[in-house]
Design a protein around this motif. Sequence first.
Motif, PDB file in Angstrom:
ATOM      1  N   THR A   9      65.321  -9.553  45.178  1.00 20.83           N
ATOM      2  CA  THR A   9      65.055  -8.201  45.684  1.00 20.83           C
ATOM      3  C   THR A   9      63.904  -7.550  44.908  1.00 20.83           C
ATOM      4  O   THR A   9      63.515  -8.034  43.839  1.00 20.83           O
ATOM      5  CB  THR A   9      66.308  -7.313  45.571  1.00 20.83           C
ATOM      6  N   PRO A  10      63.335  -6.463  45.411  1.00 24.02           N
ATOM      7  CA  PRO A  10      62.192  -5.814  44.750  1.00 24.02           C
ATOM      8  C   PRO A  10      62.494  -5.392  43.313  1.00 24.02           C
ATOM      9  O   PRO A  10      63.623  -5.019  42.991  1.00 24.02           O
ATOM     10  CB  PRO A  10      61.926  -4.589  45.636  1.00 24.02           C
ATOM     11  N   ILE A  11      61.456  -5.437  42.469  1.00 23.54           N
ATOM     12  CA  ILE A  11      61.624  -4.976  41.089  1.00 23.54           C
ATOM     13  C   ILE A  11      61.194  -3.520  40.943  1.00 23.54           C
ATOM     14  O   ILE A  11      61.249  -2.960  39.845  1.00 23.54           O
ATOM     15  CB  ILE A  11      60.826  -5.852  40.095  1.00 23.54           C
ATOM     16  N   GLY A  12      60.800  -2.910  42.041  1.00 24.05           N
ATOM     17  CA  GLY A  12      60.400  -1.504  42.015  1.00 24.05           C
ATOM     18  C   GLY A  12      60.003  -1.029  43.392  1.00 24.05           C
ATOM     19  O   GLY A  12      60.659  -0.181  43.992  1.00 24.05           O
ATOM     20  N   ASN A  13      58.953  -1.600  43.931  1.00 25.31           N
ATOM     21  CA  ASN A  13      58.463  -1.240  45.265  1.00 25.31           C
ATOM     22  C   ASN A  13      59.354  -1.881  46.329  1.00 25.31           C
ATOM     23  O   ASN A  13      59.444  -3.108  46.415  1.00 25.31           O
ATOM     24  CB  ASN A  13      57.016  -1.723  45.414  1.00 25.31           C
ATOM     25  N   LEU A  14      60.010  -1.067  47.143  1.00 29.23           N
ATOM     26  CA  LEU A  14      60.940  -1.594  48.139  1.00 29.23           C
ATOM     27  C   LEU A  14      60.266  -2.447  49.208  1.00 29.23           C
ATOM     28  O   LEU A  14      60.930  -3.167  49.940  1.00 29.23           O
ATOM     29  CB  LEU A  14      61.701  -0.436  48.814  1.00 29.23           C
ATOM     30  N   GLY A  15      58.932  -2.379  49.275  1.00 30.54           N
ATOM     31  CA  GLY A  15      58.216  -3.212  50.235  1.00 30.54           C
ATOM     32  C   GLY A  15      58.115  -4.660  49.799  1.00 30.54           C
ATOM     33  O   GLY A  15      57.754  -5.530  50.606  1.00 30.54           O
ATOM     34  N   ASP A  16      58.444  -4.927  48.536  1.00 29.86           N
ATOM     35  CA  ASP A  16      58.331  -6.293  48.010  1.00 29.86           C
ATOM     36  C   ASP A  16      59.609  -7.089  48.262  1.00 29.86           C
ATOM     37  O   ASP A  16      60.244  -7.611  47.346  1.00 29.86           O
ATOM     38  CB  ASP A  16      58.040  -6.257  46.508  1.00 29.86           C
ATOM     39  N   ILE A  17      59.975  -7.217  49.521  1.00 34.52           N
ATOM     40  CA  ILE A  17      61.121  -8.031  49.897  1.00 34.52           C
ATOM     41  C   ILE A  17      60.718  -8.855  51.104  1.00 34.52           C
ATOM     42  O   ILE A  17      59.947  -8.395  51.958  1.00 34.52           O
ATOM     43  CB  ILE A  17      62.363  -7.166  50.210  1.00 34.52           C
ATOM     44  N   SER A  18      61.183 -10.078  51.171  1.00 38.53           N
ATOM     45  CA  SER A  18      60.753 -10.957  52.246  1.00 38.53           C
ATOM     46  C   SER A  18      61.499 -10.656  53.551  1.00 38.53           C
ATOM     47  O   SER A  18      62.600 -10.100  53.548  1.00 38.53           O
ATOM     48  CB  SER A  18      60.987 -12.424  51.861  1.00 38.53           C
ATOM     49  N   PHE A  19      60.880 -11.038  54.684  1.00 35.51           N
ATOM     50  CA  PHE A  19      61.543 -10.891  55.984  1.00 35.51           C
ATOM     51  C   PHE A  19      62.847 -11.685  55.991  1.00 35.51           C
ATOM     52  O   PHE A  19      63.863 -11.239  56.524  1.00 35.51           O
ATOM     53  CB  PHE A  19      60.630 -11.396  57.111  1.00 35.51           C
ATOM     54  N   ARG A  20      62.796 -12.853  55.382  1.00 35.90           N
ATOM     55  CA  ARG A  20      63.985 -13.710  55.352  1.00 35.90           C
ATOM     56  C   ARG A  20      65.125 -13.050  54.581  1.00 35.90           C
ATOM     57  O   ARG A  20      66.289 -13.134  54.982  1.00 35.90           O
ATOM     58  CB  ARG A  20      63.633 -15.054  54.721  1.00 35.90           C
ATOM     59  N   ALA A  21      64.784 -12.381  53.471  1.00 33.56           N
ATOM     60  CA  ALA A  21      65.816 -11.703  52.683  1.00 33.56           C
ATOM     61  C   ALA A  21      66.464 -10.589  53.493  1.00 33.56           C
ATOM     62  O   ALA A  21      67.695 -10.422  53.489  1.00 33.56           O
ATOM     63  CB  ALA A  21      65.215 -11.147  51.399  1.00 33.56           C
ATOM     64  N   VAL A  22      65.648  -9.808  54.206  1.00 34.01           N
ATOM     65  CA  VAL A  22      66.183  -8.719  55.026  1.00 34.01           C
ATOM     66  C   VAL A  22      67.098  -9.271  56.113  1.00 34.01           C
ATOM     67  O   VAL A  22      68.201  -8.750  56.341  1.00 34.01           O
ATOM     68  CB  VAL A  22      65.030  -7.897  55.655  1.00 34.01           C
ATOM     69  N   GLU A  23      66.666 -10.320  56.788  1.00 36.74           N
ATOM     70  CA  GLU A  23      67.466 -10.907  57.851  1.00 36.74           C
ATOM     71  C   GLU A  23      68.763 -11.497  57.312  1.00 36.74           C
ATOM     72  O   GLU A  23      69.819 -11.408  57.951  1.00 36.74           O
ATOM     73  CB  GLU A  23      66.665 -11.984  58.588  1.00 36.74           C
ATOM     74  N   THR A  24      68.700 -12.083  56.124  1.00 40.34           N
ATOM     75  CA  THR A  24      69.904 -12.655  55.514  1.00 40.34           C
ATOM     76  C   THR A  24      70.899 -11.564  55.146  1.00 40.34           C
ATOM     77  O   THR A  24      72.111 -11.698  55.368  1.00 40.34           O
ATOM     78  CB  THR A  24      69.536 -13.467  54.259  1.00 40.34           C
ATOM     79  N   LEU A  25      70.406 -10.462  54.595  1.00 41.82           N
ATOM     80  CA  LEU A  25      71.281  -9.341  54.253  1.00 41.82           C
ATOM     81  C   LEU A  25      71.913  -8.742  55.509  1.00 41.82           C
ATOM     82  O   LEU A  25      73.090  -8.368  55.502  1.00 41.82           O
ATOM     83  CB  LEU A  25      70.491  -8.269  53.497  1.00 41.82           C
ATOM     84  N   LYS A  26      71.144  -8.682  56.587  1.00 44.27           N
ATOM     85  CA  LYS A  26      71.666  -8.139  57.844  1.00 44.27           C
ATOM     86  C   LYS A  26      72.789  -8.999  58.411  1.00 44.27           C
ATOM     87  O   LYS A  26      73.754  -8.484  58.977  1.00 44.27           O
ATOM     88  CB  LYS A  26      70.542  -8.024  58.875  1.00 44.27           C
ATOM     89  N   SER A  27      72.652 -10.298  58.272  1.00 46.37           N
ATOM     90  CA  SER A  27      73.615 -11.216  58.889  1.00 46.37           C
ATOM     91  C   SER A  27      74.823 -11.521  58.006  1.00 46.37           C
ATOM     92  O   SER A  27      75.774 -12.160  58.458  1.00 46.37           O
ATOM     93  CB  SER A  27      72.908 -12.528  59.252  1.00 46.37           C
TER      94      SER A  27
END
Length: 226
Positions: A9-27
Amino acid sequence: MAVLYIIGTPIGNLGDISFRAVETLKSADLVACEDTRVTLKLLSHYGIRVPLLSCRAQNERTAAERIITALNEGKTVAYASDAGTPGISDPGAVLATAAAEAGHDVIPIPGASAFAALVSVAGAGDKTVIFEGFLSPKQGRRKKRLKELLNTGWAFVLYESPFRILKLLEDLADLDSKRYICVGREMTKVHEEYKRGPAAEILAFFAQKERQKGEFALFVSGHNYK
């Protein structure tokens, strides 16, 4: 077979997360995390609503048992520490081992890491880099370990709080005033700052500040400043 995903996950800037990470968290059926309040902010930023379970250093073994129970029920679980990649100076290693030993797949979802981020901008060219993380707050033990690391001739990365950064820099400058250092402060955040140079110069730069702010990461090269 259920799956445990280890999420970077991001170390500060919330934009520093991968599409795959977001999709994995959603599922995921369940998101285990170091601090539910911190992870909730990240999930809310991306419109994700998933049950949360606290799994921090102080309760990782007992939390791991609950997570394995969920995995045994066929649920997909994602684990995220507060910032960066779990298992690197953050909880996650105990959980990953327990899940694997229970027969479940443990899959990494690569992401941000303060260690990798700092090495990428240090510019020292060292081929061997040791990750040490936080040193002991006790001066004797801290300085002894610093001397051992400096004597290896390899680069190493340290983390430090704003409350002890000057003491750490003082020890480094005392042991090898010419050693090349790159300090990253508040990396990826609004007030991020990088300072490169010999240990003595880096100490003088931060010592002149009235107050140290933010989290620090230090890259210490295996060679002196040129």
